[in-house]
Design an enzyme around this catalytic site. Sequence first.
Site, PDB file in Angstrom:
ATOM      1  N   HIS A 185       0.846  -1.212   0.000  1.00 50.95           N
ATOM      2  CA  HIS A 185       0.000   0.000   0.000  1.00 50.95           C
ATOM      3  C   HIS A 185       0.871   1.249   0.000  1.00 50.95           C
ATOM      4  O   HIS A 185       1.263   1.758   1.044  1.00 50.95           O
ATOM      5  CB  HIS A 185      -0.918  -0.002   1.228  1.00 50.95           C
ATOM      6  CG  HIS A 185      -2.019   1.013   1.139  1.00 50.95           C
ATOM      7  ND1 HIS A 185      -3.316   0.745   1.471  1.00 50.95           N
ATOM      8  CD2 HIS A 185      -2.008   2.309   0.739  1.00 50.95           C
ATOM      9  CE1 HIS A 185      -4.060   1.818   1.287  1.00 50.95           C
ATOM     10  NE2 HIS A 185      -3.280   2.786   0.843  1.00 50.95           N
ATOM     11  N   HIS A 228     -10.951   0.977   1.199  1.00 51.96           N
ATOM     12  CA  HIS A 228     -10.717   2.099   2.122  1.00 51.96           C
ATOM     13  C   HIS A 228     -12.039   2.324   2.843  1.00 51.96           C
ATOM     14  O   HIS A 228     -12.997   2.798   2.252  1.00 51.96           O
ATOM     15  CB  HIS A 228     -10.302   3.324   1.299  1.00 51.96           C
ATOM     16  CG  HIS A 228     -10.271   4.623   2.063  1.00 51.96           C
ATOM     17  ND1 HIS A 228      -9.104   5.293   2.324  1.00 51.96           N
ATOM     18  CD2 HIS A 228     -11.256   5.385   2.602  1.00 51.96           C
ATOM     19  CE1 HIS A 228      -9.371   6.404   2.996  1.00 51.96           C
ATOM     20  NE2 HIS A 228     -10.676   6.490   3.175  1.00 51.96           N
ATOM     21  N   ASP A 277       1.038   2.507   3.790  1.00 53.42           N
ATOM     22  CA  ASP A 277       0.152   3.594   3.338  1.00 53.42           C
ATOM     23  C   ASP A 277       0.989   4.855   3.096  1.00 53.42           C
ATOM     24  O   ASP A 277       0.605   5.976   3.476  1.00 53.42           O
ATOM     25  CB  ASP A 277      -0.994   3.874   4.324  1.00 53.42           C
ATOM     26  CG  ASP A 277      -2.071   4.772   3.699  1.00 53.42           C
ATOM     27  OD1 ASP A 277      -1.985   5.044   2.483  1.00 53.42           O
ATOM     28  OD2 ASP A 277      -2.980   5.206   4.428  1.00 53.42           O
TER      29      ASP A 277
END
Lengths: 314, 430
Positions: B64, B183, B309
């Site tokens: 990610h 998400h 992320d």
Amino acid sequence: MGIKTKDLLGLKNISKEEIELILNTAESMEEIIYRDVKKLPTLRGKSVVSLFYEPSTRTRSSFELAGKYLGADTMNMGVSSSSVKKGETLIDTGRTLDAMGIDMVVIRHPAAGAPKLLGENIKARVINAGDGYHEHPTQALLDMYTMRKKFGELQGLTVAIIGDILHSRVVRSNIWGLTKMGAEVIVCGPPTLLPADIAATGVRVVTCFKDALRDADVIMMLRIQLERQQKGLFPSKREYAKMYGLNKETLSLAKKDAMVMHPGPINRGVEISPEVYESVQSVIDEQVTAGVAVRMALLYLMMGSDFEDEKATS
Amino acid sequence: MKRLLLKNALIIDSVRHREFKGDILIENCKIKKVAEEIEINDREETRTIDLEGKVVTPGMIDMHVHLREPGEENKETIATGTKAAAYGGFTAVACMPNTYPAADNEATIELIKRRAEEAGNCRVLPVGCLTKERQGEIMAEYGFLKDAGVVALSDDGNGVMNSEVMRHCMEYATLYDLPVLSHCEDENLAEGGQIHEGYYSTILGLQGIPAAAEEIMIARDIALAELTGARLHICHISTKGGVELVRRAKEKGLKVTAEAAPHHFSLSDQETASYNTATKVNPPLRSEEHIQAVIAGLKDGTIDVIASDHAPHSREEKEVEYPFAPFGISGVETCLAVSLHYLYHTGKLSLRQLVEKFTTGPASVLGINIAGIEEGSLAHLTVFDPELVKEVNLKNWHSLGQNTPYAGKNLKGWPVMTIVGGKITAESLT
């Protein structure tokens, strides 16, 4: 002795002694306001800029008058007509003011934390005149000054703050200040206008207006912004006024000599009725006078002496 | 040098489930030999590296990251982002499709792949959009995207708010057996929010994002996974309730997986009290009970993957008032180090468990084969030093995004070498 930190960002991180010093200094400042010639040379040659990113009547004029009474040069930087409109960042605006040799910036900003960001990036001292829902320290200081004037001391007082607790910076500063001084704070409003975990700040939380009034020495009504209704936080102005409005009937539930306060501006007939505003219990006009005195005290204490720490703390 | 000889390493082969001390000889992109001890005659042609005290694992995957290219090259480029990933110990990253234009078409996917190849820092596995332009309305062309090489589908940065659209996206994704990376955020509930809703949002006067905003959407997506049979992967899980929902979905036998980002198991919302915009991230840094739940989820296998992320932003975007700053932490370079520091050195995860979260975990979510450390397999390898203590120093930073809340912190356990296809793409051995 002065204010220990470079900037006054809030009451959370200042000491009880500093609060006492400010309130004591404000007492001698108040006397100046009643003089025929209100002009002292104390801060002659010092410059104060008010940088307001939100509209304000009383706070801004109060700061400007406080500076003028003490002989400082005050300037209002109109944000709408300045380079801010052209996209300048807060830090760059601060650097520009620094480069002009400004001694102090009084800032109001819709974003919580903005005064801290400014203070960390400029040499001039910074006073927070309200940032988002974070703090409004000078308002709380003038509130405490007004309470102390009437009751002699803050220790042991019960202060009920009623209304939109969630969106109020006045509440947060009053909580830190009053609890430090030994007063009990009750916050009261509908559940939709109470912030998460507010009880962890050491206040009593009630949703019933009558319960909040019963023990209060001081009733502080907050302005209810009608846009909160559009956001669905309460059903109507009518119902709000019925449940949380202070009028002759509801005021009669409180102690006989309970003091009524409001940071202004007021929505007459919504959170407070005209009769209560004009009653002997109301000190709303005295609060405004106290505002000038407290701000004079702060300007004097912060510009008349050096700060101890070079770094700003929040 | 034709050959590379890694000596005395602790080899943790999470693919073949074995752990031993030994040497690895790499020749022509591949692992030529693995043994307890390898002796080489022609030293001229071989670079020998002593890895005493270091760990070698199959190449780690950060599934990610936001590489920002095309469209936001002021924040990051594929070249800088993959270089940062290599220095973070990764041989592969999966990049999210919230680029400009969005990665909802083959041309954008082709561009990403080409730029990644030119940079040569690590492999890039593109993720395609779930809906066109990430608008949450019309399904993207999964068939074309799959042919172009996407490994998964996502609208990351946003969720798909319309449950009917999400249902059809998930149903259709099963046709190509592509995982849906979700998400999970109820946009109405989270709107205007800056940090986790709780004590700190109250005292800082910043609007809160309640944990329920995440939990609601995780619950919905799990229900849709059950309805559609799709492979659902929950991105950056950050809440106690969310972890519990995934745990129950797994018990039920649903094809549900989850990932956690290092900042959600190492930093609490107390960090935001500084108003440092490097702490502004979505989902937000949560309170202690949520952090403990994420750690428990990693421990019991509810959470399969650790992923950064990685969300780089430029200085001018982050050096503003807190509510005006964009969400995101530049995390790919510290991802492994933070995990070693906060999970391994605190005794929460064993090295073996931790390595799995970066190797077999993401590989199985994405449905890709990764090679074990054995003769004949491609040499994608990560080398880290579990005992190395080093400060996070922006002077030695490779990402364009300097938005890290770890700056100045000392972390124990760092990647020291990354090998992609037999080539060293990052090296910081001392």
